[in-house]
Design an enzyme around this catalytic site. Structure first.
Site, short mmCIF file in Angstrom:
data_model
loop_
_atom_site.label_atom_id
_atom_site.label_comp_id
_atom_site.label_asym_id
_atom_site.label_seq_id
_atom_site.Cartn_x
_atom_site.Cartn_y
_atom_site.Cartn_z
N GLU A 139 7.38 3.52 5.28
CA GLU A 139 8.24 3.57 6.45
C GLU A 139 8.06 2.28 7.25
O GLU A 139 8.91 1.41 7.26
CB GLU A 139 7.85 4.80 7.27
N ASP A 166 -1.85 5.46 4.43
CA ASP A 166 -1.72 4.62 5.62
C ASP A 166 -2.93 3.80 6.04
O ASP A 166 -2.99 3.34 7.18
CB ASP A 166 -1.33 5.47 6.84
N ASN A 190 6.53 5.69 -1.05
CA ASN A 190 7.40 5.30 0.05
C ASN A 190 6.63 4.45 1.05
O ASN A 190 5.40 4.45 1.08
CB ASN A 190 7.96 6.53 0.76
N GLU A 215 4.10 -2.46 10.45
CA GLU A 215 2.67 -2.19 10.59
C GLU A 215 1.90 -2.72 9.39
O GLU A 215 0.72 -3.08 9.50
CB GLU A 215 2.43 -0.70 10.80
N TYR A 270 -5.47 6.23 13.87
CA TYR A 270 -4.17 5.60 14.14
C TYR A 270 -3.97 5.33 15.62
O TYR A 270 -3.65 4.21 16.04
CB TYR A 270 -3.02 6.46 13.61
N HIS A 297 -3.36 1.80 9.74
CA HIS A 297 -4.40 2.08 10.73
C HIS A 297 -5.35 0.90 10.88
O HIS A 297 -5.59 0.42 12.00
CB HIS A 297 -5.19 3.32 10.31
N LYS A 305 -3.58 1.89 17.76
CA LYS A 305 -2.48 1.51 18.65
C LYS A 305 -3.03 1.00 19.98
O LYS A 305 -2.52 0.01 20.54
CB LYS A 305 -1.57 2.71 18.88
#
Length: 752
Positions: free
Chosen positions: A527, A450, A525, A531, A378, A454, A382
């Site tokens: 968030e 995720d 879920n 992304e 991750y 990523h 970024k």
């Protein structure tokens, strides 16, 4: 910043309980699998873990022999069927199909239709929590577990067996029906309270339970028997029956028509019409007549779907956490949406001082460690995202040395991850058919969380490299590894035996899910919707840069679809989704059961709002589709924050600039550069973004183009047209208002 990664600060009780891609064979006997110039491992690095339950025990997919050789979908609305997160529950957690909710238990399938929301979690979360009205099964069934016996784009078939009895039940998003097959006993429906019978016609029974109306349908010649809370029917040698939730008791006759048209699968097909600047998607249910000849069906459309279809709908509606669902009579429907383009970077203007821009870029390119010590998937992502956004800015500054240095940083880091044997690598898990990067982060290994978050950063960074160095992006060079990440996180192929179809993206819900296991009573879920969009934007740019129109068009479909879902379900732009009594104007997280004004790691309003903005890129322009919603969102942020943002000022100024660039510039300049950049941002990018939009205006999303890498901006009645041409030949981009823009080969252009 931590996104969807830690135990939630405000978790409620309900939340705790290939087309276009070359298929490369798995080499099971090799520890290192070469892919072009790169490689991945088929064995986890020493000391690392793969998927496991919450007690640390290894888990493998819970599937029947019928699908044992199929890639298992994870990150779906029903993934707890196959990923046993809790050792004591071999069935499932609550699953939110909408309008129905489900939970597998030993005796069969719980079915509910929650219509009254509750506000929980210190008034931060609304939820339509699963509550069983019925448990559908076979008399005497006591199965030791539930497994998945099949799945398609938005349906799944759980399976129960106890040695004497079996049950299969096909369920899906938008379906008011449960289609059941049982052996070894009578069809049995157990109600949560004494049912009120409002219709009894032998094999067709209408009952009301908990205020909800249901139709029960057994084969012709059968007869339902009601005894207390137990309803049963001898199937008369047949093995099928169905149950439907009715919008009202009077609808029983309408639903009876389709009671034996069993759904056997679901498929979405998309088509990007570049000339029209639109993407069409057709959602089709495959059916089989178990009795009679009817093969039609009924399906309930979510708000993001019925707003964008011209297909005829009935008057029937349902309540859901996503607002009103409207019912379509027929096995398919088509949506059509205008496409908002993606740019590698905002266009060049005289408002940006090139010398200052170059100085700010040097703060990153000249840093001792431009990746700020990142080591996991991750945070490395970024860093890649931050650096990638500076490449087009360095070109605009005329600083080719900085551009090439930035490209070198991207290549070096990507190649490090794309090669087995160093401190970072990717490893293929053959049980779960997934590619996991190590060092992993935030459950991307143990929970399969995720991957789209990523890997989207890697795809976006690779797309920027491909724009400047096509040879690097070739399959025989490093592009093959990029495609492995794409296949893992957003595989467009249903016939690929190595990765599942569109792992994280729920085509019917219209957005991605983040949890690999769906191990929550509140469902799955997501968030950081932004992304997720970052991956879609990366696909558009990667596909455009490499000439892979299939992947480009996949990105267009994903981004356009998720954009509308974000507008409705995260931002409540039309103020028609959040239930009465829920005071918040946006949510940081969408759950299967509802939504929450929170994040996984903080209750800080700035991060609740900002997590659905970052990363700000040329793929963020779609947010400008509803400028009033942005203004309302930011006003609510200041109300909750007790004043303007402090921690993530740069992100939120950039967000504001999509609606009111002048106000964003004023706030930026008033700060005087005292802010600390968000970890994925840079001072150079924020300076360029805000001053560019202040000069040319906010995106004008009413005007489309015949290219997915084109956009329009408007200020004081003047439009600025911008586009990037990834091809080796000059291109003329035509906009929907009749304007044309000539774009040289492998270049950006703009004009007004």
């Amino acid at each position: 910043m931590r996104t969807h990664r830690r135990i939630p600060l405000l978790l409620t009780a309900a939340a705790t309980a290939v087309a276009g891609i070359g298929l490369l064979p798995v080499q099971a006997s090799a520890a290192e699998v070469p892919v072009g110039l790169g490689s991945y491992s088929d064995t986890r690095p020493a000391g690392e873990s793969g998927p496991e339950n919450n007690m640390g025990g290894a888990v493998t997919p819970k599937v029947t022999d019928a699908v044992a050789d199929e890639p298992v979908p994870t990150n779906d609305w029903w993934s707890s069927l196959v990923f046993q997160r809790y050792p004591g529950n071999p069935y499932s957690e609550a699953m939110y199909g909408h309008p129905l909710t489900y939970k597998a238990v030993s005796g069969g399938l719980e079915v509910g239709y929650p219509t009254n929301p509750t506000i929980v979690g210190d008034d931060r979360q609304y939820e339509y929590a699963h509550r069983a009205d019925l448990t559908l099964g076979v008399s005497g069934l006591a199965s030791p577990d539930t497994k998945a016996d099949g799945w398609s784009d938005w349906t799944v078939t759980p399976y129960w067996a106890d040695g004497s009895r079996t049950l299969r039940a096909t369920i899906g998003h938008g379906s008011p029906f449960v289609y059941a097959e049982g052996t070894g006993g009578d069809a049995q429906v157990t109600t949560a309270s004494a049912p009120e019978v409002f219709a009894d016609d032998g094999n067709v029974l209408g009952v009301t339970v908990g205020g909800n109306h249901y139709g029960l349908f057994a084969p012709s010649g059968s007869d339902w028997d009601v005894s207390g809370t137990r309803i049963s029917a001898d199937l008369g040698g047949e093995e099928y029956f169905s149950v439907a939730v009715l919008p009202d008791a009077d609808a029983l006759a309408d639903y009876r028509t389709y009671a034996f048209s069993f759904v056997t699968g679901s498929d979405v097909e998309w088509e990007y019409d570049s000339a029209a600047g639109a993407v069409d998607a057709t959602y089709t249910l495959r059916t089989e007549a178990r009795e009679g000849s009817e093969t039609g069906t009924l399906q309930a459309l979510y708000r993001h779907q019925w707003l964008n279809t011209t297909d005829e709908l009935t008057s029937h509606t349902y309540v859901s956490p996503r607002g009103t669902m409207k019912v379509r009579e027929g096995a398919s429907f088509t949506t059509s949406q205008a496409v908002t383009g993606v740019l590698p970077g905002l266009p060049e203007t005289s408002a940006v001082n090139k010398d200052r821009l170059a100085e700010l870029i040097a703060e990153v390119s000249g840093a001792a460690d431009p990746f700020d010590g990142a080591s996991d998937t991750y945070w490395t992502g970024k860093g890649l995202g931050k650096i990638a956004q500076l490449v087009p800015l360095a070109e605009q500054a005329g600083d080719t040395a900085a551009r090439d240095k930035l490209l070198g940083l991207l290549k070096g880091k990507l190649e490090q991850w794309f090669t087995v044997g160093g401190g970072a690598e990717f490893s293929y898990d053959k049980d779960w058919r997934t590619l996991i990067g190590y060092p992993a982060s935030y459950g991307s290994d143990k929970e399969l969380n995720d991957h789209h978050f990523h890997y989207g950063y890697y795809v976006m960074a690779a797309a920027i490299v491909a724009q400047h160095d096509p040879e690097w992006a070739g399959d025989s060079a490093w592009g093959g590894m990029v495609k492995e990440l794409i296949r893992d996180s957003a595989n467009p192929s249903r016939t690929d035996d190595k990765y599942p179809f569109l792992r994280g993206f729920d085509v019917y819900a219209g957005h991605s899910w983040a949890a690999g296991h769906q191990g929550f009573a509140a469902g799955n879920n997501q968030e950081s919707s932004s992304e997720s969009v970052n991956l879609s934007a990366g696909l558009i740019l990667w596909g455009s840069a490499t000439g892979d129109t299939s992947l480009r068009d996949l990105g267009v479909y994903l981004l356009t679809t998720e954009s509308e879902s974000i507008r409705q379900y995260w931002f409540d732009a039309d103020e028609e989704v959040f239930p009465e009594g829920y005071s918040h104007k946006t949510v940081g997280m969408v759950w299967g059961s509802g939504g929450s004004y929170s994040t996984w790691w903080t209750a800080n309003p700035e991060e609740i709002h900002g997590i659905n903005v970052l990363p700000v890129t040329g793929g963020s322009l779609h947010l400008a589709r509803d400028k009033a919603a942005i203004t309302r969102n930011l006003a609510y942020l200041e109300q909750q924050n007790g004043g303007p943002p402090v921690e993530w000022r740069d992100l939120l100024w950039e967000f504001q600039a999509l609606a009111d660039p002048a106000a964003a510039k004023a706030a930026y300049e008033a700060d005087g550069g005292t802010y600390t950049p968000e970890e994925g941002e840079s001072r150079a990018h924020t300076y360029h973004w805000i001053h560019t939009l202040a000069e040319i205006g906010a995106p004008d999303t009413d005007v489309t183009a015949d290219s997915p890498t084109a956009a329009v901006f408007a200020k004081d009645g003047t439009r600025t047209y911008a586009a990037h041409n990834h091809t080796d030949a000059p291109q003329t981009v035509t906009f929907s208002d009749g304007t044309t823009l000539d774009v040289p080969a492998r270049s950006s252009a703009s004009g007004n």
